[in-house]
Design a protein around this motif. Structure first.
Motif, mmCIF file in Angstrom:
data_model
loop_
_atom_site.group_PDB
_atom_site.id
_atom_site.type_symbol
_atom_site.label_atom_id
_atom_site.label_comp_id
_atom_site.label_asym_id
_atom_site.label_seq_id
_atom_site.Cartn_x
_atom_site.Cartn_y
_atom_site.Cartn_z
ATOM 1 N N LEU A 105 0.833 -1.208 0.000
ATOM 2 C CA LEU A 105 0.000 0.000 0.000
ATOM 3 C C LEU A 105 0.867 1.257 0.000
ATOM 4 O O LEU A 105 0.583 2.218 -0.715
ATOM 5 N N LEU A 106 1.905 1.223 0.804
ATOM 6 C CA LEU A 106 2.799 2.377 0.917
ATOM 7 C C LEU A 106 3.475 2.673 -0.421
ATOM 8 O O LEU A 106 3.490 3.817 -0.870
ATOM 9 N N THR A 107 4.010 1.659 -1.061
ATOM 10 C CA THR A 107 4.704 1.891 -2.330
ATOM 11 C C THR A 107 3.734 2.297 -3.435
ATOM 12 O O THR A 107 4.095 3.076 -4.313
ATOM 13 N N GLU A 108 2.493 1.804 -3.392
ATOM 14 C CA GLU A 108 1.488 2.206 -4.376
ATOM 15 C C GLU A 108 1.081 3.666 -4.200
ATOM 16 O O GLU A 108 0.735 4.339 -5.168
ATOM 17 N N ALA A 109 1.110 4.162 -2.971
ATOM 18 C CA ALA A 109 0.738 5.558 -2.692
ATOM 19 C C ALA A 109 1.877 6.524 -2.978
ATOM 20 O O ALA A 109 1.702 7.733 -2.927
ATOM 21 N N LEU A 110 3.020 5.993 -3.295
ATOM 22 C CA LEU A 110 4.233 6.789 -3.467
ATOM 23 C C LEU A 110 4.506 7.058 -4.937
ATOM 24 O O LEU A 110 4.628 6.132 -5.723
ATOM 25 N N ASP A 111 4.584 8.334 -5.292
ATOM 26 C CA ASP A 111 4.930 8.711 -6.665
ATOM 27 C C ASP A 111 6.163 9.587 -6.617
ATOM 28 O O ASP A 111 6.107 10.734 -6.176
ATOM 29 N N PRO A 174 -3.411 -4.127 25.815
ATOM 30 C CA PRO A 174 -2.875 -3.367 24.694
ATOM 31 C C PRO A 174 -1.948 -2.242 25.171
ATOM 32 O O PRO A 174 -2.255 -1.543 26.141
ATOM 33 N N VAL A 175 -0.808 -2.107 24.481
ATOM 34 C CA VAL A 175 0.168 -1.074 24.829
ATOM 35 C C VAL A 175 0.706 -0.431 23.552
ATOM 36 O O VAL A 175 0.646 -1.013 22.479
ATOM 37 N N ILE A 176 1.232 0.761 23.700
ATOM 38 C CA ILE A 176 1.884 1.438 22.581
ATOM 39 C C ILE A 176 3.204 0.729 22.301
ATOM 40 O O ILE A 176 3.868 0.237 23.215
ATOM 41 N N SER A 177 3.536 0.627 21.005
ATOM 42 C CA SER A 177 4.782 -0.039 20.649
ATOM 43 C C SER A 177 5.347 0.563 19.367
ATOM 44 O O SER A 177 4.646 1.235 18.618
ATOM 45 N N ALA A 178 6.607 0.292 19.154
ATOM 46 C CA ALA A 178 7.277 0.758 17.936
ATOM 47 C C ALA A 178 7.238 -0.332 16.876
ATOM 48 O O ALA A 178 7.383 -1.509 17.184
ATOM 49 N N VAL A 179 7.032 0.085 15.632
ATOM 50 C CA VAL A 179 7.089 -0.822 14.490
ATOM 51 C C VAL A 179 8.207 -0.308 13.591
ATOM 52 O O VAL A 179 8.262 0.879 13.279
ATOM 53 N N VAL A 180 9.102 -1.196 13.213
ATOM 54 C CA VAL A 180 10.215 -0.826 12.335
ATOM 55 C C VAL A 180 10.159 -1.723 11.103
ATOM 56 O O VAL A 180 10.098 -2.942 11.217
ATOM 57 N N MET A 181 10.159 -1.080 9.927
ATOM 58 C CA MET A 181 10.102 -1.806 8.659
ATOM 59 C C MET A 181 11.229 -1.310 7.760
ATOM 60 O O MET A 181 11.338 -0.115 7.518
ATOM 61 N N SER A 182 12.056 -2.215 7.298
ATOM 62 C CA SER A 182 13.085 -1.874 6.317
ATOM 63 C C SER A 182 12.691 -2.480 4.987
ATOM 64 O O SER A 182 12.245 -3.622 4.928
ATOM 65 N N PHE A 183 12.840 -1.706 3.924
ATOM 66 C CA PHE A 183 12.507 -2.222 2.604
ATOM 67 C C PHE A 183 13.187 -1.416 1.517
ATOM 68 O O PHE A 183 13.695 -0.325 1.750
ATOM 69 N N ASP A 184 13.204 -2.001 0.331
ATOM 70 C CA ASP A 184 13.795 -1.361 -0.843
ATOM 71 C C ASP A 184 12.668 -0.968 -1.785
ATOM 72 O O ASP A 184 11.801 -1.781 -2.100
ATOM 73 N N LEU A 185 12.704 0.259 -2.242
ATOM 74 C CA LEU A 185 11.757 0.747 -3.227
ATOM 75 C C LEU A 185 12.383 0.636 -4.597
ATOM 76 O O LEU A 185 13.550 0.978 -4.777
#
Length: 189
Positions: A105-111, A174-185
């Motif tokens: 979804l993120l890469t599709e929204a990215l131009d 439920p608690v707040i947490s960090a999400v980390v995503m690494s990827f190549d565009l």
């Protein structure tokens, strides 16, 4: 307290939608001005290149201003402090369709076609918080080009309401947490 939290959530939701429309307005303004420029200068030349660069800089500045406003509003609405990256939880935050679907979804929204980026791929790390209610907030993008990072962060806001996050849990709560995503565009040239 619940009413106050609901009010803050609705306020943040309204502001984020207003800011997404700021991205759409910037895109529309850019495209309109680019068409006029191409009409004035049908063939590439130095003046057209200079004007294209100025249009791109204006679009980047508009996106940066919108992101700054969103960030300020999110900070006002957060009651929890985002956790450090290495926080231990019994169950990690999950995107309803999986992290791969979120990245798609993120890469599709990215131009980024208008940036004329010299590389064919771009490695980035996206870090954000998922609060105890499942809201994705406060994205931070790390990559070696600030302009590309700005548009990745804007894409995050464009899609953040297109799916649900299940918050992380600690001892079943439920608690707040960090999400980390690494990827190549993969960038089109």
């Amino acid at each position: 307290m619940k009413r106050f939290s609901a009010f803050l959530f609705l306020l943040a939701f309204a502001v984020s939608h207003a800011q997404v429309s700021a991205f759409q307005k910037a895109d529309s303004r850019y495209e309109r001005k680019k068409k006029a420029l191409y009409k004035k200068y049908p063939k590439p030349n130095n003046e057209r290149t200079k004007q294209e660069w100025l249009l791109t800089e204006a679009k980047i500045a508009t996106y940066e201003n919108a992101l700054k406003k969103i960030s300020e509003e999110e900070r006002k609405g957060l009651t929890d402090v985002p956790p450090p990256v290495g926080q231990k939880v019994s169950k990690e935050a999950e995107y309803e369709a999986g992290k791969a679907a979120f990245q798609k979804l993120l890469t599709e929204a990215l131009d980024l076609s208008f940036l004329n980026f010299p590389a064919s791929s771009y490695h980035t790390t996206l870090r954000f918080a998922v609060d105890a209610q499942g809201n994705a907030v406060q994205p931070k993008v790390k990559g070696n080009n600030e302009d590309v990072n700005t548009f990745i962060e804007a894409a995050f806001y464009k899609i953040k309401d297109k799916g649900k996050w299940k918050p992380a849990e600690e001892n079943g709560k439920p608690v707040i947490s960090a999400v980390v995503m690494s990827f190549d565009l993969k960038l089109n040239q």
